[in-house]
Design an enzyme around this catalytic site. Structure first.
Site, PDB file in Angstrom:
ATOM      1  N   HIS A  17       0.859  -1.187   0.000  1.00 39.88           N
ATOM      2  CA  HIS A  17       0.000   0.000   0.000  1.00 39.88           C
ATOM      3  C   HIS A  17       0.892   1.232   0.000  1.00 39.88           C
ATOM      4  CE1 HIS A  17      -3.439  -2.555   0.594  1.00 39.88           C
ATOM      5  NE2 HIS A  17      -2.840  -3.124   1.612  1.00 39.88           N
ATOM      6  N   ALA A  77      10.327 -21.472   9.688  1.00 40.10           N
ATOM      7  CA  ALA A  77       9.099 -20.996  10.307  1.00 40.10           C
ATOM      8  C   ALA A  77       9.245 -19.527  10.703  1.00 40.10           C
ATOM      9  CB  ALA A  77       8.803 -21.848  11.532  1.00 40.10           C
ATOM     10  N   ARG A 136      13.724 -10.846  -0.126  1.00 42.33           N
ATOM     11  CA  ARG A 136      14.600 -10.890  -1.311  1.00 42.33           C
ATOM     12  C   ARG A 136      14.559 -12.267  -1.938  1.00 42.33           C
ATOM     13  NH1 ARG A 136      18.610  -7.509   1.458  1.00 42.33           N
ATOM     14  NH2 ARG A 136      17.869  -5.413   0.934  1.00 42.33           N
TER      15      ARG A 136
HETATM   16  C1  LIG Z   1      14.632 -23.575   8.847  1.00 45.01           C
HETATM   17  C2  LIG Z   1      14.749 -24.976   9.418  1.00 45.01           C
HETATM   18  C3  LIG Z   1      14.314 -25.999   8.356  1.00 45.01           C
HETATM   19  C4  LIG Z   1      16.214 -25.141   9.757  1.00 45.01           C
HETATM   20  O1  LIG Z   1      16.454 -26.398  10.264  1.00 45.01           O
HETATM   21  P1  LIG Z   1      17.990 -26.906  10.392  1.00 45.01           P
HETATM   22  O2  LIG Z   1      18.619 -27.010   9.042  1.00 45.01           O
HETATM   23  O3  LIG Z   1      17.947 -28.127  11.242  1.00 45.01           O
HETATM   24  O4  LIG Z   1      18.742 -25.704  11.080  1.00 45.01           O
HETATM   25  P2  LIG Z   1      19.243 -25.547  12.586  1.00 45.01           P
HETATM   26  O5  LIG Z   1      18.142 -25.854  13.541  1.00 45.01           O
HETATM   27  O6  LIG Z   1      20.542 -26.294  12.721  1.00 45.01           O
HETATM   28  O7  LIG Z   1      19.532 -23.988  12.664  1.00 45.01           O
HETATM   29  C5  LIG Z   1      20.580 -23.368  11.928  1.00 45.01           C
HETATM   30  C6  LIG Z   1      20.582 -21.891  12.309  1.00 45.01           C
HETATM   31  O8  LIG Z   1      19.403 -21.265  11.759  1.00 45.01           O
HETATM   32  C7  LIG Z   1      18.635 -20.684  12.817  1.00 45.01           C
HETATM   33  N1  LIG Z   1      17.209 -20.955  12.518  1.00 45.01           N
HETATM   34  C8  LIG Z   1      16.634 -22.145  12.342  1.00 45.01           C
HETATM   35  N2  LIG Z   1      15.325 -21.997  12.058  1.00 45.01           N
HETATM   36  C9  LIG Z   1      15.088 -20.684  12.072  1.00 45.01           C
HETATM   37  C10 LIG Z   1      13.918 -19.917  11.872  1.00 45.01           C
HETATM   38  N3  LIG Z   1      12.754 -20.487  11.584  1.00 45.01           N
HETATM   39  N4  LIG Z   1      14.017 -18.580  11.945  1.00 45.01           N
HETATM   40  C11 LIG Z   1      15.210 -17.978  12.220  1.00 45.01           C
HETATM   41  N5  LIG Z   1      16.359 -18.667  12.419  1.00 45.01           N
HETATM   42  C12 LIG Z   1      16.287 -19.990  12.350  1.00 45.01           C
HETATM   43  C13 LIG Z   1      19.072 -21.391  14.078  1.00 45.01           C
HETATM   44  O9  LIG Z   1      18.869 -20.568  15.207  1.00 45.01           O
HETATM   45  C14 LIG Z   1      20.539 -21.624  13.794  1.00 45.01           C
HETATM   46  O10 LIG Z   1      21.243 -20.427  14.003  1.00 45.01           O
HETATM   47  P3  LIG Z   1      22.723 -20.448  14.713  1.00 45.01           P
HETATM   48  O11 LIG Z   1      23.577 -21.254  13.767  1.00 45.01           O
HETATM   49  O12 LIG Z   1      23.086 -19.005  14.771  1.00 45.01           O
HETATM   50  O13 LIG Z   1      22.527 -21.109  16.014  1.00 45.01           O
HETATM   51  C15 LIG Z   1      13.831 -25.188  10.646  1.00 45.01           C
HETATM   52  O14 LIG Z   1      14.346 -24.519  11.772  1.00 45.01           O
HETATM   53  C16 LIG Z   1      12.406 -24.685  10.405  1.00 45.01           C
HETATM   54  O15 LIG Z   1      12.053 -23.509  10.635  1.00 45.01           O
HETATM   55  N6  LIG Z   1      11.512 -25.608   9.925  1.00 45.01           N
HETATM   56  C17 LIG Z   1      10.129 -25.296   9.580  1.00 45.01           C
HETATM   57  C18 LIG Z   1       9.173 -25.946  10.590  1.00 45.01           C
HETATM   58  C19 LIG Z   1       7.744 -25.778  10.164  1.00 45.01           C
HETATM   59  O16 LIG Z   1       7.293 -24.717   9.793  1.00 45.01           O
HETATM   60  N7  LIG Z   1       6.995 -26.866  10.180  1.00 45.01           N
HETATM   61  C20 LIG Z   1       5.635 -26.849   9.683  1.00 45.01           C
HETATM   62  C21 LIG Z   1       4.890 -28.024  10.226  1.00 45.01           C
HETATM   63  S1  LIG Z   1       3.278 -28.072   9.490  1.00 45.01           S
END
Ligand SMILES: CC(C)(COP(=O)(O)OP(=O)(O)OC[C@H]1O[C@@H](n2cnc3c(N)ncnc32)[C@H](O)[C@@H]1OP(=O)(O)O)[C@@H](O)C(=O)NCCC(=O)NCCS
Length: 206
Positions: A123, A173, A179
């Site tokens: 907007h 999540a 970007r």
């Molecule tokens: C993004 C995601 C896939 C990463 O998983 P991963 O590869 O195992 O990554 P890690 O947990 O080792 O995290 C790596 C880094 O990213 C950060 N990170 C992970 N998820 C994040 C998120 N959602 N937002 C911000 N930072 C995130 C962690 O804090 C970590 O940071 P650090 O290295 O500074 O400590 C997972 O965290 C996620 O968000 N999954 C989605 C879950 C979801 O929505 N499910 C739906 C069910 S219906």
């Protein structure tokens, strides 16, 4: 207890299968007439808000769960046809909000977790002293969002205008994607940043 739990979960599953089947029949009769295109076996659950259904195309075997709001704002005098295209085998969980005034494309095999927003509009707030109602403030240039094949968008994420998310990506999540995200990467945070990417040569994530 174990048997009872198994029985109730089977019964619940049976209910869901029945509900899904009924919704599919309704979708395939009512929404087939109203949407721009609708493929086989796709299902739209209720409650649902759809604006300009004729500008929405949905492929085969896709499903959009309850509480979705799909809004296409079509303004042909600006010189383009607004369109929302959802591919094949796309799963969109509860409470999605899509706003499209340009082109929003969600490719095949994308999965969108609950309560995400995908918006190609904003907007404009200029000039700040003579602003019309918020709903009347819309960009006059073509905008887009594109989400590539097989990408997963984590719960409560927001994808903002003029963003291209590649194929095979994972969006963490609660992310706000401002970007472009390259193919085969994991991006998370607000604003979303790449936290790992797939190396096709070594076949590892780094
Ligand atoms: C993004 C995601 C896939 C990463 O998983 P991963 O590869 O195992 O990554 P890690 O947990 O080792 O995290 C790596 C880094 O990213 C950060 N990170 C992970 N998820 C994040 C998120 N959602 N937002 C911000 N930072 C995130 C962690 O804090 C970590 O940071 P650090 O290295 O500074 O400590 C997972 O965290 C996620 O968000 N999954 C989605 C879950 C979801 O929505 N499910 C739906 C069910 S219906």
């Amino acid at each position: 207890l174990n048997q009872w739990l198994l029985d109730t979960s089977a019964a619940r599953n049976k209910d869901f299968v029945l509900k899904r089947f009924c919704r599919m029949l309704l979708t395939q009769t009512y929404w087939r007439l109203r949407l721009g295109a609708l493929g086989q076996n796709s299902v739209l659950f209720k409650p649902l808000i759809i604006r300009s259904p004729g500008r929405i195309e949905i492929g085969n075997h896709s499903q959009i769960r309850d509480f979705a709001r799909l809004e296409v704002i079509h303004r042909p005098h600006l010189g383009w046809n607004a369109s929302l295209r959802i591919g094949n085998r796309v799963t969109i969980e509860q409470g999605i909000h899509v706003v499209c005034q340009g082109t929003v494309t969600i490719a095949d095999d994308v999965a969108v977790a609950p309560y995400c927003a995908i918006v190609d509009t904003f907007h404009p707030h200029d000039p700040p002293d003579r602003l019309p109602r918020i709903g009347d403030r819309l960009p006059t240039e073509h905008t887009f969002v594109s989400i590539g094949e097989g990408t997963f968008i984590g719960m409560y994420s927001i994808v903002l205008p003029n963003v291209r998310i590649g194929k095979g990506c994972v969006i963490g999540a609660g992310s706000v994607v401002t970007r472009d995200v390259p193919d085969y990467t994991v991006a998370a945070g607000s604003p979303a940043k790449v936290i790992s990417s797939f190396n096709a040569d070594t076949r590892t994530w780094s």
